[in-house]
Design a protein around this motif. Structure first.
Motif, PDB file in Angstrom:
ATOM      1  N   TYR A 175       1.125  -0.823  -0.113  1.00 56.16           N
ATOM      2  CA  TYR A 175       0.413  -0.084  -0.275  1.00 56.16           C
ATOM      3  C   TYR A 175       1.182   1.086   0.019  1.00 56.16           C
ATOM      4  O   TYR A 175       0.845   2.062  -0.578  1.00 56.16           O
ATOM      5  CB  TYR A 175      -1.053  -0.489   1.270  1.00 56.16           C
ATOM      6  N   PHE A 176       1.632   1.329   0.576  1.00 57.13           N
ATOM      7  CA  PHE A 176       2.592   2.613   0.852  1.00 57.13           C
ATOM      8  C   PHE A 176       3.383   2.812  -0.395  1.00 57.13           C
ATOM      9  O   PHE A 176       3.636   4.017  -0.661  1.00 57.13           O
ATOM     10  CB  PHE A 176       3.472   2.070   1.943  1.00 57.13           C
ATOM     11  N   LYS A 177       3.772   1.666  -0.936  1.00 59.22           N
ATOM     12  CA  LYS A 177       4.756   1.698  -2.493  1.00 59.22           C
ATOM     13  C   LYS A 177       3.895   2.452  -3.500  1.00 59.22           C
ATOM     14  O   LYS A 177       3.894   3.383  -4.335  1.00 59.22           O
ATOM     15  CB  LYS A 177       5.663   0.316  -2.385  1.00 59.22           C
ATOM     16  N   LEU A 178       2.860   2.109  -3.460  1.00 62.43           N
ATOM     17  CA  LEU A 178       1.602   2.283  -3.699  1.00 62.43           C
ATOM     18  C   LEU A 178       1.177   3.191  -4.079  1.00 62.43           C
ATOM     19  O   LEU A 178       1.162   4.708  -4.647  1.00 62.43           O
ATOM     20  CB  LEU A 178       0.289   1.753  -4.446  1.00 62.43           C
ATOM     21  N   LEU A 179       0.957   3.930  -2.932  1.00 62.50           N
ATOM     22  CA  LEU A 179       1.103   5.063  -2.611  1.00 62.50           C
ATOM     23  C   LEU A 179       1.611   5.843  -2.570  1.00 62.50           C
ATOM     24  O   LEU A 179       1.305   8.130  -2.956  1.00 62.50           O
ATOM     25  CB  LEU A 179       0.160   5.472  -0.920  1.00 62.50           C
ATOM     26  N   LEU A 180       3.149   6.134  -2.729  1.00 61.32           N
ATOM     27  CA  LEU A 180       4.316   7.023  -2.046  1.00 61.32           C
ATOM     28  C   LEU A 180       5.490   6.233  -2.961  1.00 61.32           C
ATOM     29  O   LEU A 180       6.392   7.572  -2.985  1.00 61.32           O
ATOM     30  CB  LEU A 180       4.274   6.867  -0.719  1.00 61.32           C
ATOM     31  N   GLY A 181       5.541   6.213  -3.606  1.00 54.48           N
ATOM     32  CA  GLY A 181       6.328   5.352  -4.708  1.00 54.48           C
ATOM     33  C   GLY A 181       7.211   5.090  -3.955  1.00 54.48           C
ATOM     34  O   GLY A 181       7.452   4.145  -2.713  1.00 54.48           O
ATOM     35  N   GLU A 182       8.836   6.379  -4.570  1.00 52.62           N
ATOM     36  CA  GLU A 182      10.694   5.687  -3.760  1.00 52.62           C
ATOM     37  C   GLU A 182      10.078   6.546  -2.358  1.00 52.62           C
ATOM     38  O   GLU A 182      11.560   6.990  -1.766  1.00 52.62           O
ATOM     39  CB  GLU A 182      11.260   6.561  -4.606  1.00 52.62           C
ATOM     40  N   ASN A 183       9.277   7.024  -1.701  1.00 49.04           N
ATOM     41  CA  ASN A 183       9.357   7.840  -0.878  1.00 49.04           C
ATOM     42  C   ASN A 183       8.791   6.834   0.533  1.00 49.04           C
ATOM     43  O   ASN A 183       8.552   7.417   2.064  1.00 49.04           O
ATOM     44  CB  ASN A 183       8.102   9.266  -0.523  1.00 49.04           C
ATOM     45  N   ALA A 184       8.237   5.589   0.072  1.00 50.59           N
ATOM     46  CA  ALA A 184       7.377   4.498   0.948  1.00 50.59           C
ATOM     47  C   ALA A 184       8.497   4.516   1.858  1.00 50.59           C
ATOM     48  O   ALA A 184       7.343   4.386   3.126  1.00 50.59           O
ATOM     49  CB  ALA A 184       7.385   3.508   0.328  1.00 50.59           C
ATOM     50  N   LYS A 185       9.595   3.963   2.005  1.00 48.39           N
ATOM     51  CA  LYS A 185      10.158   3.336   2.963  1.00 48.39           C
ATOM     52  C   LYS A 185      10.459   4.491   4.534  1.00 48.39           C
ATOM     53  O   LYS A 185      10.517   5.190   5.439  1.00 48.39           O
ATOM     54  CB  LYS A 185      11.493   3.125   2.677  1.00 48.39           C
ATOM     55  N   THR A 186      11.394   6.494   3.364  1.00 51.98           N
ATOM     56  CA  THR A 186      11.247   6.898   4.297  1.00 51.98           C
ATOM     57  C   THR A 186       9.883   7.384   5.494  1.00 51.98           C
ATOM     58  O   THR A 186       9.867   8.140   6.562  1.00 51.98           O
ATOM     59  CB  THR A 186      11.448   8.911   3.577  1.00 51.98           C
ATOM     60  N   MET A 187       8.500   7.412   4.772  1.00 47.49           N
ATOM     61  CA  MET A 187       7.022   7.556   5.181  1.00 47.49           C
ATOM     62  C   MET A 187       7.102   6.851   6.120  1.00 47.49           C
ATOM     63  O   MET A 187       6.264   7.001   7.594  1.00 47.49           O
ATOM     64  CB  MET A 187       5.741   7.967   4.467  1.00 47.49           C
ATOM     65  N   MET A 188       7.173   5.303   6.245  1.00 43.39           N
ATOM     66  CA  MET A 188       7.827   3.816   6.821  1.00 43.39           C
ATOM     67  C   MET A 188       8.107   4.865   8.128  1.00 43.39           C
ATOM     68  O   MET A 188       7.654   4.684   9.764  1.00 43.39           O
ATOM     69  CB  MET A 188       7.307   3.355   6.711  1.00 43.39           C
ATOM     70  N   GLU A 189       9.425   5.042   8.081  1.00 42.98           N
ATOM     71  CA  GLU A 189      10.238   5.419   8.812  1.00 42.98           C
ATOM     72  C   GLU A 189       9.907   6.278   9.847  1.00 42.98           C
ATOM     73  O   GLU A 189       9.688   6.488  10.802  1.00 42.98           O
ATOM     74  CB  GLU A 189      12.034   5.734   8.502  1.00 42.98           C
ATOM     75  N   PHE A 190       9.097   7.656   9.025  1.00 48.18           N
ATOM     76  CA  PHE A 190       8.795   9.096   9.840  1.00 48.18           C
ATOM     77  C   PHE A 190       7.663   8.530  10.656  1.00 48.18           C
ATOM     78  O   PHE A 190       7.594   9.030  12.362  1.00 48.18           O
ATOM     79  CB  PHE A 190       8.238   9.989   9.150  1.00 48.18           C
ATOM     80  N   ILE A 191       6.656   7.631  10.356  1.00 41.38           N
ATOM     81  CA  ILE A 191       5.745   7.356  10.968  1.00 41.38           C
ATOM     82  C   ILE A 191       6.197   6.077  12.710  1.00 41.38           C
ATOM     83  O   ILE A 191       5.714   6.489  13.414  1.00 41.38           O
ATOM     84  CB  ILE A 191       5.199   6.697  10.184  1.00 41.38           C
ATOM     85  N   GLY A 192       7.109   5.246  12.250  1.00 43.56           N
ATOM     86  CA  GLY A 192       7.428   4.863  13.641  1.00 43.56           C
ATOM     87  C   GLY A 192       8.824   5.798  14.853  1.00 43.56           C
ATOM     88  O   GLY A 192       8.611   5.267  15.638  1.00 43.56           O
ATOM     89  N   TYR A 193       9.349   6.417  13.796  1.00 39.54           N
ATOM     90  CA  TYR A 193       9.755   7.198  14.883  1.00 39.54           C
ATOM     91  C   TYR A 193       8.657   8.027  15.614  1.00 39.54           C
ATOM     92  O   TYR A 193       8.555   8.314  16.271  1.00 39.54           O
ATOM     93  CB  TYR A 193      10.241   8.834  14.211  1.00 39.54           C
ATOM     94  N   SER A 194       7.764   8.193  14.953  1.00 38.07           N
ATOM     95  CA  SER A 194       6.375   9.083  16.357  1.00 38.07           C
ATOM     96  C   SER A 194       5.883   8.421  16.881  1.00 38.07           C
ATOM     97  O   SER A 194       5.227   8.316  18.285  1.00 38.07           O
ATOM     98  CB  SER A 194       4.823   9.404  15.437  1.00 38.07           C
ATOM     99  N   PHE A 195       6.232   7.034  16.870  1.00 37.23           N
ATOM    100  CA  PHE A 195       5.914   6.034  18.299  1.00 37.23           C
ATOM    101  C   PHE A 195       7.166   6.311  19.062  1.00 37.23           C
ATOM    102  O   PHE A 195       7.090   5.390  20.408  1.00 37.23           O
ATOM    103  CB  PHE A 195       5.826   4.009  17.899  1.00 37.23           C
ATOM    104  N   TYR A 196       8.536   6.484  19.128  1.00 38.64           N
ATOM    105  CA  TYR A 196       9.150   6.711  19.661  1.00 38.64           C
ATOM    106  C   TYR A 196       9.092   7.525  20.674  1.00 38.64           C
ATOM    107  O   TYR A 196       9.264   8.281  20.766  1.00 38.64           O
ATOM    108  CB  TYR A 196      10.422   7.010  19.567  1.00 38.64           C
ATOM    109  N   PRO A 197       9.125   7.983  22.298  1.00 37.06           N
ATOM    110  CA  PRO A 197       8.442   8.670  23.406  1.00 37.06           C
ATOM    111  C   PRO A 197       9.972   9.816  23.790  1.00 37.06           C
ATOM    112  O   PRO A 197       9.672  10.476  24.759  1.00 37.06           O
ATOM    113  CB  PRO A 197       8.313   8.126  24.583  1.00 37.06           C
ATOM    114  N   SER A 198      11.052  10.245  22.541  1.00 37.96           N
ATOM    115  CA  SER A 198      11.858  10.685  22.740  1.00 37.96           C
ATOM    116  C   SER A 198      12.421  11.296  21.792  1.00 37.96           C
ATOM    117  O   SER A 198      11.966  11.029  20.696  1.00 37.96           O
ATOM    118  CB  SER A 198      12.797  10.186  23.458  1.00 37.96           C
ATOM    119  N   TYR A 199      12.761  12.711  21.837  1.00 39.77           N
ATOM    120  CA  TYR A 199      13.685  13.570  20.515  1.00 39.77           C
ATOM    121  C   TYR A 199      14.963  13.412  20.416  1.00 39.77           C
ATOM    122  O   TYR A 199      15.996  12.912  19.209  1.00 39.77           O
ATOM    123  CB  TYR A 199      13.412  14.805  21.137  1.00 39.77           C
TER     124      TYR A 199
END
Length: 182
Positions: free
Chosen positions: A99-123
């Motif tokens: 789904y992410f590859k279809l929606l975001l193309g070459e940016n899929a991995k970057t968006m998945m990483e960003f979403i993953g960082y959002s679950f991390y409770p620290s900067y």
């Protein structure tokens, strides 16, 4: 540092006066109630301390330090929770990846990483910001409304503009305890 008797009495007096309920008896009873064995904690020992390395899911608390799902516990002072359980058994996300590859193309991995960082409770160690910008009609709002809000829950997503984020006076505590700002 314990809160002084005088400051508690003054706070009670001010509050009762502001709602038109002050009498010496009401003030005394309120003070006795507050001091009747209810354990008090300092701000820095509750929501004022650095966040625990944990994230609150519907079925428990994911502990980043241990990599395990633990039972809910009030010691974390979580403000929000996702509206879905964390599935620790199924680590394959092939449909999400497609789904992410279809929606975001070459940016899929970057968006998945960003979403993953959002679950991390620290900067630390990661400090990142992502800006989704384009003319329109390419799915930014749809992605926010149907993916991000569904993933974090609308009560856990703030909507503070970049101008407001840049103005320290405006953002003082308004974003505290949100999972993500969109």
């Amino acid at each position: 540092m314990p809160i002084s008797k005088g400051s508690i009495s003054k706070a009670i007096h001010d509050k009762l006066t502001s709602v038109g309920k002050w009498t010496s008896q009401n003030q005394r009873k309120s003070y006795e109630f507050i001091n009747s064995g209810i354990p008090r904690k300092q701000f820095q020992d509750t929501i004022g301390h650095p966040p625990e390395m944990a994230f609150n899911f519907l079925n428990g608390v994911y502990n980043w330090s241990t990599g395990k799902l633990e039972p809910h516990n009030k010691k974390y002072y979580f403000k929000g929770c996702t509206n879905y359980p964390l599935d620790m058994a199924n680590n394959e996300t092939s449909e999400t990846n497609k789904y992410f590859k279809l929606l975001l193309g070459e940016n899929a991995k970057t968006m998945m990483e960003f979403i993953g960082y959002s679950f991390y409770p620290s900067y630390e160690p990661i400090q990142c910001i992502m800006i989704l910008k384009n003319e329109g009609g390419d799915g930014k709002t749809w992605f926010t409304n149907h993916v991000i809000n569904a993933m974090f829950g609308t009560n856990n997503v703030s909507n503070i503009s970049l101008d407001q984020l840049a103005d320290v006076k405006t953002t003082n505590l308004s974003q505290l305890n949100y999972f993500i700002n969109m």
